[in-house]
Design a protein around this motif. Structure first.
Motif, mmCIF file in Angstrom:
data_model
loop_
_atom_site.group_PDB
_atom_site.id
_atom_site.type_symbol
_atom_site.label_atom_id
_atom_site.label_comp_id
_atom_site.label_asym_id
_atom_site.label_seq_id
_atom_site.Cartn_x
_atom_site.Cartn_y
_atom_site.Cartn_z
ATOM 1 N N ILE A 1 -13.197 -29.581 20.469
ATOM 2 C CA ILE A 1 -13.755 -28.732 22.165
ATOM 3 C C ILE A 1 -14.347 -27.462 21.442
ATOM 4 C CG2 ILE A 1 -12.237 -30.311 23.517
ATOM 5 C CD1 ILE A 1 -10.523 -27.603 24.154
ATOM 6 N N SER A 2 -13.864 -27.393 19.918
ATOM 7 C CA SER A 2 -14.516 -26.008 19.836
ATOM 8 C C SER A 2 -15.546 -25.742 18.606
ATOM 9 C CB SER A 2 -13.158 -24.784 19.165
ATOM 10 O OG SER A 2 -12.656 -26.180 18.230
ATOM 11 N N GLY A 3 -16.375 -25.280 17.995
ATOM 12 C CA GLY A 3 -17.534 -25.858 17.117
ATOM 13 C C GLY A 3 -18.449 -26.144 17.581
ATOM 14 N N PHE A 4 -18.767 -27.496 16.579
ATOM 15 C CA PHE A 4 -20.162 -27.699 16.912
ATOM 16 C C PHE A 4 -19.947 -28.999 16.744
ATOM 17 C CE2 PHE A 4 -24.412 -28.546 16.108
ATOM 18 C CZ PHE A 4 -24.970 -29.089 15.200
ATOM 19 N N GLN A 5 -20.666 -29.897 17.878
ATOM 20 C CA GLN A 5 -20.842 -30.936 17.650
ATOM 21 C C GLN A 5 -21.860 -31.716 18.704
ATOM 22 O OE1 GLN A 5 -17.292 -33.428 20.382
ATOM 23 N NE2 GLN A 5 -16.985 -30.774 21.464
ATOM 24 N N LYS A 6 -21.699 -33.433 19.166
ATOM 25 C CA LYS A 6 -23.262 -33.473 19.328
ATOM 26 C C LYS A 6 -23.122 -33.834 21.144
ATOM 27 C CE LYS A 6 -24.937 -36.627 16.919
ATOM 28 N NZ LYS A 6 -25.184 -37.997 15.760
#
Lengths: 112, 111
Positions: B93-98
């Protein structure tokens, strides 16, 4: 009340037309997403963006492009619409921490 | 991204408790589990999110065992209006995800 607004609820276009689907969010979210949904296939990710002018391909980007010139607006472009792009298109946005994504009402696109 | 597996469909009756289980055997240490609900002709909406043990809100409860390889969404005393598709997502739930959705579980509540 938080809101993700898609420009059209229903759209009918002809094969070969260039189609723009617009999405605007008023929550100052960094992340925005475009999905298409077809019966039996769930939501499939087309493109997403985590910042202005940034874009990343999702699982089914072929035949689509996107534009994010402003933080609140994420556009999906069908360069040359085809009948197999007839679908429900859903836009979503989320904050950086991905705690919750908010979806628009969807655009049902029919290509004839 | 951790792959999730859910039942394709479930049937229930009004007033019953419904438990929908999601398998995510390769969940990573930093992954959270999130559930969404989608009514026909609408976009999905967030229901609940958790990391471990149990989370409860006004809509549902989420049970996550110690090994976190599965999770169960529990809907108490369902009504006809709970008929919807329910999606289980796993990811950081933090950073970069699709933010990838699967095909979900279609719940049908009958009178």
């Amino acid at each position: 009340d938080v809101k993700v607004t898609q420009s059209s609820r229903y759209l009918v276009k002809r094969t070969g037309e260039k189609v723009f689907l617009e999405c605007v969010q008023d929550m100052d979210h960094e992340n925005m997403f475009w999905y298409r949904q077809d019966p039996g296939l769930g939501l499939r990710l087309i493109y997403f963006s985590y910042d202005v002018k940034m874009k990343e391909k999702g699982d089914i980007p072929e035949g689509y492009s996107v534009s994010r010139e402003k933080k609140e607006r994420f556009s999906l472009i069908l360069e040359s619409a085809s009948t197999n792009q007839t679908s429900m298109y859903l836009c979503a946005s989320s904050p950086t921490d991905f705690t919750e994504a908010f979806f628009g009402q969807g655009t049902r696109l029919t290509v004839v | 991204l951790a792959k999730t597996t859910q039942p394709i469909s479930m049937d229930s009756y009004e007033g019953q408790e419904v438990n929908i289980t999601c398998s995510h055997n390769n969940i990573a240490t930093n992954d959270y589990i999130t559930w969404y609900q989608q009514f026909p002709s609408q976009g999905p909406r967030f229901i609940i999110q958790g990391y471990k043990t149990k989370v409860t809100n006004e809509v549902a409860s989420l049970f996550i065992p110690a090994d976190r390889k599965s999770s169960t969404l529990s809907l108490p005393r369902v009504s006809l209006s709970d008929t919807a598709v329910y999606y289980c997502l796993v990811g950081v739930i933090s950073g970069f995800q699709k933010l990838v959705f699967g095909t979900g579980t279609r719940l049908l509540v009958s009178p």
